[in-house]
Write a protein that holds these residues in place. Structure first.
Motif, mmCIF file in Angstrom:
data_model
loop_
_atom_site.group_PDB
_atom_site.id
_atom_site.type_symbol
_atom_site.label_atom_id
_atom_site.label_comp_id
_atom_site.label_asym_id
_atom_site.label_seq_id
_atom_site.Cartn_x
_atom_site.Cartn_y
_atom_site.Cartn_z
ATOM 1 N N ASP A 89 0.838 -1.202 0.000
ATOM 2 C CA ASP A 89 0.000 0.000 0.000
ATOM 3 C C ASP A 89 0.876 1.256 0.000
ATOM 4 O O ASP A 89 0.555 2.255 -0.654
ATOM 5 C CB ASP A 89 -0.930 0.026 1.215
ATOM 6 C CG ASP A 89 -2.083 -0.959 1.065
ATOM 7 O OD1 ASP A 89 -2.238 -1.523 -0.045
ATOM 8 O OD2 ASP A 89 -2.810 -1.169 2.047
ATOM 9 N N PHE A 90 1.968 1.211 0.746
ATOM 10 C CA PHE A 90 2.907 2.333 0.788
ATOM 11 C C PHE A 90 3.430 2.626 -0.615
ATOM 12 O O PHE A 90 3.385 3.759 -1.102
ATOM 13 C CB PHE A 90 4.056 2.000 1.748
ATOM 14 C CG PHE A 90 5.113 3.064 1.834
ATOM 15 C CD1 PHE A 90 5.021 4.082 2.775
ATOM 16 C CD2 PHE A 90 6.209 3.053 0.974
ATOM 17 C CE1 PHE A 90 6.001 5.069 2.849
ATOM 18 C CE2 PHE A 90 7.188 4.032 1.048
ATOM 19 C CZ PHE A 90 7.083 5.042 1.987
ATOM 20 N N VAL A 91 3.917 1.585 -1.259
ATOM 21 C CA VAL A 91 4.446 1.737 -2.618
ATOM 22 C C VAL A 91 3.358 2.277 -3.551
ATOM 23 O O VAL A 91 3.599 3.177 -4.361
ATOM 24 C CB VAL A 91 5.005 0.385 -3.131
ATOM 25 C CG1 VAL A 91 5.263 0.436 -4.634
ATOM 26 C CG2 VAL A 91 6.286 0.033 -2.379
ATOM 27 N N GLY A 92 2.143 1.750 -3.414
ATOM 28 C CA GLY A 92 1.045 2.183 -4.280
ATOM 29 C C GLY A 92 0.773 3.669 -4.172
ATOM 30 O O GLY A 92 0.592 4.355 -5.192
ATOM 31 N N VAL A 93 0.785 4.193 -2.952
ATOM 32 C CA VAL A 93 0.517 5.624 -2.764
ATOM 33 C C VAL A 93 1.641 6.472 -3.350
ATOM 34 O O VAL A 93 1.393 7.492 -3.994
ATOM 35 C CB VAL A 93 0.315 5.967 -1.263
ATOM 36 C CG1 VAL A 93 0.293 7.475 -1.044
ATOM 37 C CG2 VAL A 93 -0.969 5.345 -0.744
ATOM 38 N N VAL A 94 2.885 6.045 -3.163
ATOM 39 C CA VAL A 94 3.999 6.855 -3.664
ATOM 40 C C VAL A 94 4.048 6.805 -5.202
ATOM 41 O O VAL A 94 4.276 7.819 -5.852
ATOM 42 C CB VAL A 94 5.341 6.400 -3.048
ATOM 43 C CG1 VAL A 94 6.486 7.266 -3.562
ATOM 44 C CG2 VAL A 94 5.278 6.467 -1.518
ATOM 45 N N VAL A 95 3.787 5.661 -5.766
ATOM 46 C CA VAL A 95 3.816 5.530 -7.229
ATOM 47 C C VAL A 95 2.656 6.302 -7.858
ATOM 48 O O VAL A 95 2.855 7.062 -8.811
ATOM 49 C CB VAL A 95 3.743 4.043 -7.656
ATOM 50 C CG1 VAL A 95 3.523 3.912 -9.162
ATOM 51 C CG2 VAL A 95 5.020 3.311 -7.246
ATOM 52 N N ASN A 96 1.465 6.139 -7.329
ATOM 53 C CA ASN A 96 0.253 6.671 -7.975
ATOM 54 C C ASN A 96 -0.250 7.979 -7.388
ATOM 55 O O ASN A 96 -1.102 8.633 -7.979
ATOM 56 C CB ASN A 96 -0.877 5.641 -7.869
ATOM 57 C CG ASN A 96 -0.505 4.330 -8.543
ATOM 58 O OD1 ASN A 96 -0.006 4.330 -9.661
ATOM 59 N ND2 ASN A 96 -0.718 3.237 -7.847
ATOM 60 N N GLY A 97 0.244 8.372 -6.228
ATOM 61 C CA GLY A 97 -0.263 9.560 -5.561
ATOM 62 C C GLY A 97 -1.629 9.306 -4.954
ATOM 63 O O GLY A 97 -2.195 8.210 -5.069
ATOM 64 N N ARG A 98 -2.161 10.325 -4.290
ATOM 65 C CA ARG A 98 -3.483 10.197 -3.674
ATOM 66 C C ARG A 98 -4.045 11.590 -3.446
ATOM 67 O O ARG A 98 -3.305 12.520 -3.147
ATOM 68 C CB ARG A 98 -3.389 9.451 -2.345
ATOM 69 C CG ARG A 98 -4.720 8.845 -1.917
ATOM 70 C CD ARG A 98 -4.534 7.979 -0.715
ATOM 71 N NE ARG A 98 -4.309 8.794 0.475
ATOM 72 C CZ ARG A 98 -3.867 8.300 1.635
ATOM 73 N NH1 ARG A 98 -3.588 7.030 1.749
ATOM 74 N NH2 ARG A 98 -3.710 9.097 2.661
ATOM 75 N N LYS A 99 -5.356 11.731 -3.614
ATOM 76 C CA LYS A 99 -5.989 13.037 -3.491
ATOM 77 C C LYS A 99 -7.161 12.908 -2.538
ATOM 78 O O LYS A 99 -7.952 11.976 -2.638
ATOM 79 C CB LYS A 99 -6.485 13.476 -4.865
ATOM 80 C CG LYS A 99 -6.828 14.928 -4.990
ATOM 81 C CD LYS A 99 -7.127 15.241 -6.453
ATOM 82 C CE LYS A 99 -7.380 16.701 -6.722
ATOM 83 N NZ LYS A 99 -8.324 17.358 -5.852
#
Ligand code: HEC
Length: 157
Positions: A89-99
């Motif tokens: 999940d950490f990697v997912g947020v850094v790769v894809n961002g979040r708003k």
């Protein structure tokens, strides 16, 4: 995202399988589930990735997330996120961002200065999150292994 998720230090036992080193390979440390983790020797010497992660965090993340992952008025503390979110999940947020309304975590998927050091940043924050290392620049570190150097060269192109 709620501030609460980052405020309280997680209750982590030293033998927590999500933290504990199961094996080492070429200077990288892994849990039993093959997730990157940190290694801090009894004298405080940190593994290379933790040290490298400190430096990368300070060049790419500190502007929003504040010194030592402690958060700022602009972005939440993330020193506990590595432990609480888990690796994927950490990697997912850094790769894809979040708003979340006006609260925007940029995506770093195209940024080699982050992507090539994602495990480094992750293990650094993981170590911070369980207070395995104090605030500030780690004092002593393991040497950078040939394997880590080669992987970096390949990743950076
Ligand atoms: C331009 C400002 C900015 C930068 C630079 C930035 N972030 Fe963020 N980040 C944010 C904001 C704002 C949020 C909260 C997003 C939300 O509310 O969903 C966030 C959220 C996160 C989260 C989710 C935290 C959680 O517990 O849910 C992680 C993980 C994260 N950032 C990691 C990083 C890393 C690693 C870097 C450096 C490579 C970085 N961020 C750089 C602004 C930033």
């Amino acid at each position: 995202m709620s501030q609460d998720s980052s405020d309280a230090a997680p209750q982590v036992q030293p033998d927590d399988p999500n933290i504990a080193v199961a094996y080492e390979e070429g200077g990288r440390y892994w849990t039993a589930d093959d997730v990157p983790t940190f290694n801090v020797a009894a004298d405080g010497t940190v593994d290379w990735l933790t040290f490298s992660g400190y430096r990368r965090y300070n060049s790419e993340c500190i502007v929003c997330h504040g010194p030592d992952g402690e958060g700022s008025t602009y972005a939440p503390a993330i020193k506990n996120s590595a432990v609480q979110m888990g690796y994927y999940d950490f990697v997912g947020v850094v790769v894809n961002g979040r708003k979340n309304g006006n609260s925007v975590m940029p995506q770093f998927g195209d940024n080699l200065n982050v992507m090539c050091y994602l495990d480094d940043i992750y293990v650094y924050l993981k170590a911070r999150g369980v207070d395995a290392i104090p605030r500030g620049r780690p004092g002593s570190k393991e040497a950078k292994s040939d394997m880590i150097q080669e992987e970096e060269n390949v990743c950076m192109g």
